[in-house]
Design a protein around this motif. Structure first.
Motif, PDB file in Angstrom:
ATOM      1  N   ARG A   7       0.832  -1.198   0.000  1.00  0.00           N
ATOM      2  CA  ARG A   7       0.000   0.000   0.000  1.00  0.00           C
ATOM      3  C   ARG A   7       0.868   1.248   0.000  1.00  0.00           C
ATOM      4  NH1 ARG A   7      -5.708  -1.553  -0.089  1.00  0.00           N
ATOM      5  NH2 ARG A   7      -5.609  -3.742   0.437  1.00  0.00           N
ATOM      6  N   GLY A   8       0.331   2.315  -0.555  1.00  0.00           N
ATOM      7  CA  GLY A   8       1.076   3.558  -0.572  1.00  0.00           C
ATOM      8  C   GLY A   8       1.079   4.263   0.764  1.00  0.00           C
ATOM      9  N   ARG A   9       0.094   3.961   1.599  1.00  0.00           N
ATOM     10  CA  ARG A   9      -0.047   4.699   2.848  1.00  0.00           C
ATOM     11  C   ARG A   9       0.454   3.894   4.034  1.00  0.00           C
ATOM     12  NH1 ARG A   9      -5.183   8.125   3.018  1.00  0.00           N
ATOM     13  NH2 ARG A   9      -3.762   9.365   1.770  1.00  0.00           N
ATOM     14  N   THR A  10       1.198   4.553   4.897  1.00  0.00           N
ATOM     15  CA  THR A  10       1.693   3.949   6.125  1.00  0.00           C
ATOM     16  C   THR A  10       0.766   4.331   7.267  1.00  0.00           C
ATOM     17  OG1 THR A  10       3.982   3.961   5.349  1.00  0.00           O
ATOM     18  CG2 THR A  10       3.637   3.904   7.731  1.00  0.00           C
ATOM     19  N   LEU A  11       0.484   3.396   8.136  1.00  0.00           N
ATOM     20  CA  LEU A  11      -0.418   3.614   9.259  1.00  0.00           C
ATOM     21  C   LEU A  11       0.393   3.891  10.512  1.00  0.00           C
ATOM     22  CD1 LEU A  11      -2.931   0.706   8.574  1.00  0.00           C
ATOM     23  CD2 LEU A  11      -2.942   3.036   7.648  1.00  0.00           C
ATOM     24  N   VAL A  12       0.041   4.968  11.201  1.00  0.00           N
ATOM     25  CA  VAL A  12       0.725   5.378  12.425  1.00  0.00           C
ATOM     26  C   VAL A  12      -0.305   5.356  13.551  1.00  0.00           C
ATOM     27  CG1 VAL A  12       2.074   7.187  13.548  1.00  0.00           C
ATOM     28  CG2 VAL A  12       2.279   6.841  11.066  1.00  0.00           C
ATOM     29  N   PHE A  13      -0.106   4.482  14.524  1.00  0.00           N
ATOM     30  CA  PHE A  13      -1.085   4.257  15.583  1.00  0.00           C
ATOM     31  C   PHE A  13      -0.697   4.966  16.876  1.00  0.00           C
ATOM     32  CE2 PHE A  13      -1.640   0.768  12.710  1.00  0.00           C
ATOM     33  CZ  PHE A  13      -2.978   0.404  12.782  1.00  0.00           C
ATOM     34  N   ASP A  14      -1.649   5.682  17.432  1.00  0.00           N
ATOM     35  CA  ASP A  14      -1.546   6.059  18.843  1.00  0.00           C
ATOM     36  C   ASP A  14      -1.618   4.775  19.663  1.00  0.00           C
ATOM     37  OD1 ASP A  14      -1.747   7.763  21.236  1.00  0.00           O
ATOM     38  OD2 ASP A  14      -3.838   7.083  21.279  1.00  0.00           O
ATOM     39  N   ALA A 110      -2.147  -5.944   8.616  1.00  0.00           N
ATOM     40  CA  ALA A 110      -0.850  -6.490   8.201  1.00  0.00           C
ATOM     41  C   ALA A 110      -1.010  -7.401   6.983  1.00  0.00           C
ATOM     42  CB  ALA A 110      -0.211  -7.245   9.357  1.00  0.00           C
ATOM     43  N   ASN A 111      -2.018  -8.240   7.008  1.00  0.00           N
ATOM     44  CA  ASN A 111      -2.253  -9.143   5.880  1.00  0.00           C
ATOM     45  C   ASN A 111      -2.666  -8.391   4.614  1.00  0.00           C
ATOM     46  OD1 ASN A 111      -1.598 -11.428   7.346  1.00  0.00           O
ATOM     47  ND2 ASN A 111      -3.702 -11.812   7.985  1.00  0.00           N
ATOM     48  N   ALA A 112      -3.232  -7.192   4.793  1.00  0.00           N
ATOM     49  CA  ALA A 112      -3.605  -6.363   3.645  1.00  0.00           C
ATOM     50  C   ALA A 112      -2.401  -5.615   3.072  1.00  0.00           C
ATOM     51  CB  ALA A 112      -4.697  -5.368   4.041  1.00  0.00           C
ATOM     52  N   GLY A 113      -1.244  -5.697   3.744  1.00  0.00           N
ATOM     53  CA  GLY A 113      -0.022  -5.146   3.176  1.00  0.00           C
ATOM     54  C   GLY A 113       0.367  -3.768   3.634  1.00  0.00           C
ATOM     55  N   PHE A 114      -0.232  -3.266   4.712  1.00  0.00           N
ATOM     56  CA  PHE A 114       0.118  -1.934   5.199  1.00  0.00           C
ATOM     57  C   PHE A 114       1.375  -1.974   6.057  1.00  0.00           C
ATOM     58  CE2 PHE A 114      -4.406  -1.453   4.349  1.00  0.00           C
ATOM     59  CZ  PHE A 114      -4.462  -0.205   3.757  1.00  0.00           C
ATOM     60  N   ARG A 115       2.201  -0.930   5.951  1.00  0.00           N
ATOM     61  CA  ARG A 115       3.260  -0.691   6.925  1.00  0.00           C
ATOM     62  C   ARG A 115       2.603  -0.101   8.168  1.00  0.00           C
ATOM     63  NH1 ARG A 115       7.882   3.046   4.736  1.00  0.00           N
ATOM     64  NH2 ARG A 115       9.004   2.139   6.510  1.00  0.00           N
ATOM     65  N   MET A 116       3.072  -0.498   9.346  1.00  0.00           N
ATOM     66  CA  MET A 116       2.455  -0.013  10.582  1.00  0.00           C
ATOM     67  C   MET A 116       3.516   0.416  11.583  1.00  0.00           C
ATOM     68  SD  MET A 116      -0.913  -2.451  11.066  1.00  0.00           S
ATOM     69  CE  MET A 116      -0.025  -3.990  11.330  1.00  0.00           C
ATOM     70  N   GLN A 133       4.513  -6.263  26.401  1.00  0.00           N
ATOM     71  CA  GLN A 133       3.718  -7.003  27.393  1.00  0.00           C
ATOM     72  C   GLN A 133       2.302  -7.266  26.904  1.00  0.00           C
ATOM     73  OE1 GLN A 133       1.007  -6.004  29.552  1.00  0.00           O
ATOM     74  NE2 GLN A 133       0.758  -4.097  28.376  1.00  0.00           N
ATOM     75  N   ALA A 134       1.797  -6.407  26.004  1.00  0.00           N
ATOM     76  CA  ALA A 134       0.467  -6.609  25.422  1.00  0.00           C
ATOM     77  C   ALA A 134       0.491  -7.547  24.224  1.00  0.00           C
ATOM     78  CB  ALA A 134      -0.140  -5.265  25.013  1.00  0.00           C
ATOM     79  N   ARG A 135       1.693  -8.028  23.861  1.00  0.00           N
ATOM     80  CA  ARG A 135       1.890  -8.942  22.729  1.00  0.00           C
ATOM     81  C   ARG A 135       1.460  -8.322  21.400  1.00  0.00           C
ATOM     82  NH1 ARG A 135       0.144 -14.871  25.287  1.00  0.00           N
ATOM     83  NH2 ARG A 135       1.612 -14.797  27.037  1.00  0.00           N
ATOM     84  N   LEU A 136       1.758  -7.034  21.255  1.00  0.00           N
ATOM     85  CA  LEU A 136       1.446  -6.319  20.023  1.00  0.00           C
ATOM     86  C   LEU A 136       2.700  -5.839  19.295  1.00  0.00           C
ATOM     87  CD1 LEU A 136      -1.504  -4.025  21.222  1.00  0.00           C
ATOM     88  CD2 LEU A 136      -1.657  -6.278  20.140  1.00  0.00           C
ATOM     89  N   TYR A 137       3.829  -5.896  19.945  1.00  0.00           N
ATOM     90  CA  TYR A 137       5.043  -5.257  19.423  1.00  0.00           C
ATOM     91  C   TYR A 137       5.418  -5.750  18.031  1.00  0.00           C
ATOM     92  CZ  TYR A 137       9.931  -3.747  19.188  1.00  0.00           C
ATOM     93  OH  TYR A 137      11.118  -3.200  18.797  1.00  0.00           O
ATOM     94  N   ASP A 138       5.250  -7.036  17.767  1.00  0.00           N
ATOM     95  CA  ASP A 138       5.702  -7.608  16.496  1.00  0.00           C
ATOM     96  C   ASP A 138       4.882  -7.149  15.293  1.00  0.00           C
ATOM     97  OD1 ASP A 138       7.735  -8.955  17.763  1.00  0.00           O
ATOM     98  OD2 ASP A 138       6.659 -10.862  17.891  1.00  0.00           O
ATOM     99  N   PHE A 139       3.768  -6.514  15.526  1.00  0.00           N
ATOM    100  CA  PHE A 139       2.973  -5.993  14.409  1.00  0.00           C
ATOM    101  C   PHE A 139       3.624  -4.756  13.776  1.00  0.00           C
ATOM    102  CE2 PHE A 139      -0.540  -8.267  16.546  1.00  0.00           C
ATOM    103  CZ  PHE A 139      -1.088  -8.931  15.455  1.00  0.00           C
ATOM    104  N   PHE A 140       4.519  -4.091  14.513  1.00  0.00           N
ATOM    105  CA  PHE A 140       4.955  -2.757  14.112  1.00  0.00           C
ATOM    106  C   PHE A 140       6.400  -2.730  13.642  1.00  0.00           C
ATOM    107  CE2 PHE A 140       1.548  -2.282  17.238  1.00  0.00           C
ATOM    108  CZ  PHE A 140       0.624  -1.634  16.428  1.00  0.00           C
ATOM    109  N   GLU A 141       6.600  -1.983  12.569  1.00  0.00           N
ATOM    110  CA  GLU A 141       7.932  -1.830  11.994  1.00  0.00           C
ATOM    111  C   GLU A 141       8.806  -0.925  12.844  1.00  0.00           C
ATOM    112  OE1 GLU A 141       9.658   0.239   7.945  1.00  0.00           O
ATOM    113  OE2 GLU A 141       7.784  -0.890   7.803  1.00  0.00           O
ATOM    114  N   HIS A 142       8.193   0.070  13.477  1.00  0.00           N
ATOM    115  CA  HIS A 142       8.950   1.020  14.294  1.00  0.00           C
ATOM    116  C   HIS A 142       8.020   1.616  15.345  1.00  0.00           C
ATOM    117  CE1 HIS A 142      12.562   3.496  14.939  1.00  0.00           C
ATOM    118  NE2 HIS A 142      11.723   4.445  15.300  1.00  0.00           N
TER     119      HIS A 142
END
Length: 229
Positions: A7-14, A110-116, A133-142
Motif C-alpha cells: 500500500r502507498g499509505r503507512t499507518l501510524v497508531f496512537d 498487516a495481511n492487507a499489506g500496510f506498513r504499521m 507485554q500486550a503482545r502487540l510489538y511484532d505488528f509494528f515496523e517502528h
C-alpha cells in the motif's frame, strides 16, 4: 503478518486507549478516590498539562507527568496518596491490556499489506515495553515516541518528525487514534486520519475532520482497507 507492504499509505497508531485499554485503571480510582469516573478526569488533566508544557516550552517524560497529575488531582480532592497507591498505579499503567479486537484488527491490516508504526506520548522504552507485554510489538515496523522531539502531541513537530524519519510525505501517512486532539494535530501536519471513537471519545464539530470514524479498531481497519486501497 508476513505480507509484504504494497500500500502507498503507512499507518501510524496512537497507543494509549487506541490500542491499550486504560479502563483497567478504574478499580484503582474507585478504591483510592471512591469514584471510578475520576480516571477520566485524571486522563483529561494529563493531556491538558502535557499540552500546557509543550506550549510553554517545557518537557518531562509522560510517566513522570502522569504521576504528578495524579498527585494534583488527589490534592484538590483532599485525598492522601500512600506509597503503595503510587506503586499500584505505576504497575497498572505498565501493564495495560489491548482492547479485545485489537490483535485481529492489526492482523487484518498487516495481511492487507500496510506498513504499521506507533507514535506515543509515552517515553521510548516505556512505549516499547507496553507493546511487548500486550503482545502487540511484532505488528509494528517502528515505535516512535515524542521523547525524540521533546514535545507532546498534538504539536505539529511530532508528526513531521515521523514523516521525515520514514522518508515519507505526510500525505502518505494515516494516523489512527481514539482522541480528536491527536487527529487534529496529524491533519494539520498533512496526514489523513481515522478516529476510533471508543466510549468517552467523539468527533469535534470544528476543525479538520478525519475521513474515517468508527467505534472500534476492527471496524476502523475494514474502512481503511476500503479507502486506502
Amino acid at each position: 503478518m508476513s505480507a509484504v507492504a504494497t500500500r502507498g499509505r503507512t499507518l501510524v497508531f496512537d497507543v494509549n486507549e487506541t490500542l491499550l485499554d486504560i479502563e483497567v485503571l478504574n478499580p484503582f480510582f474507585e478504591r483510592v478516590f471512591g469514584d471510578a469516573r475520576v480516571m477520566r478526569q485524571w486522563f483529561a488533566e494529563l493531556i491538558l498539562y502535557s499540552e500546557a508544557l509543550t506550549l510553554s516550552g517545557e518537557y518531562t517524560r509522560f510517566g513522570t507527568l502522569a504521576v504528578a497529575v495524579l498527585q494534583m488531582v488527589a490534592t484538590f480532592r483532599q485525598i492522601e496518596l500512600k506509597d503503595g497507591d503510587l506503586e499500584e498505579f505505576k504497575s497498572t499503567m505498565s501493564k495495560l491490556p489491548p482492547h479485545r479486537e485489537v490483535p485481529e484488527a492489526l492482523e487484518k491490516l498487516a495481511n492487507a499489506g500496510f506498513r504499521m508504526m506507533t507514535l506515543t506520548n509515552s517515553a521510548g522504552e516505556a512505549g516499547k515495553a507496553s507493546l511487548v507485554q500486550a503482545r502487540l510489538y511484532d505488528f509494528f515496523e517502528h515505535t516512535f515516541s515524542v521523547d525524540e522531539v521533546a514535545k507532546f502531541k498534538p504539536a505539529r513537530e511530532v508528526y513531521v518528525h515521523v514523516a521525515r524519519a520514514l522518508n515519507a510525505q505526510p500525505s502518505d501517512l494515516r494516523l489512527i487514534a481514539s482522541h480528536t486532539w491527536d487527529t487534529l494535530g496529524a491533519l494539520a501536519a498533512g496526514y489523513s486520519a481515522a478516529l476510533v471513537a471508543r466510549p468517552g471519545n467523539a468527533p469535534l464539530a470544528v476543525g479538520a475532520q478525519p475521513d474515517i470514524v468508527e467505534p472500534d479498531l476492527l471496524q476502523t481497519a475494514t474502512r481503511i482497507i476500503e479507502v486506502d486501497r
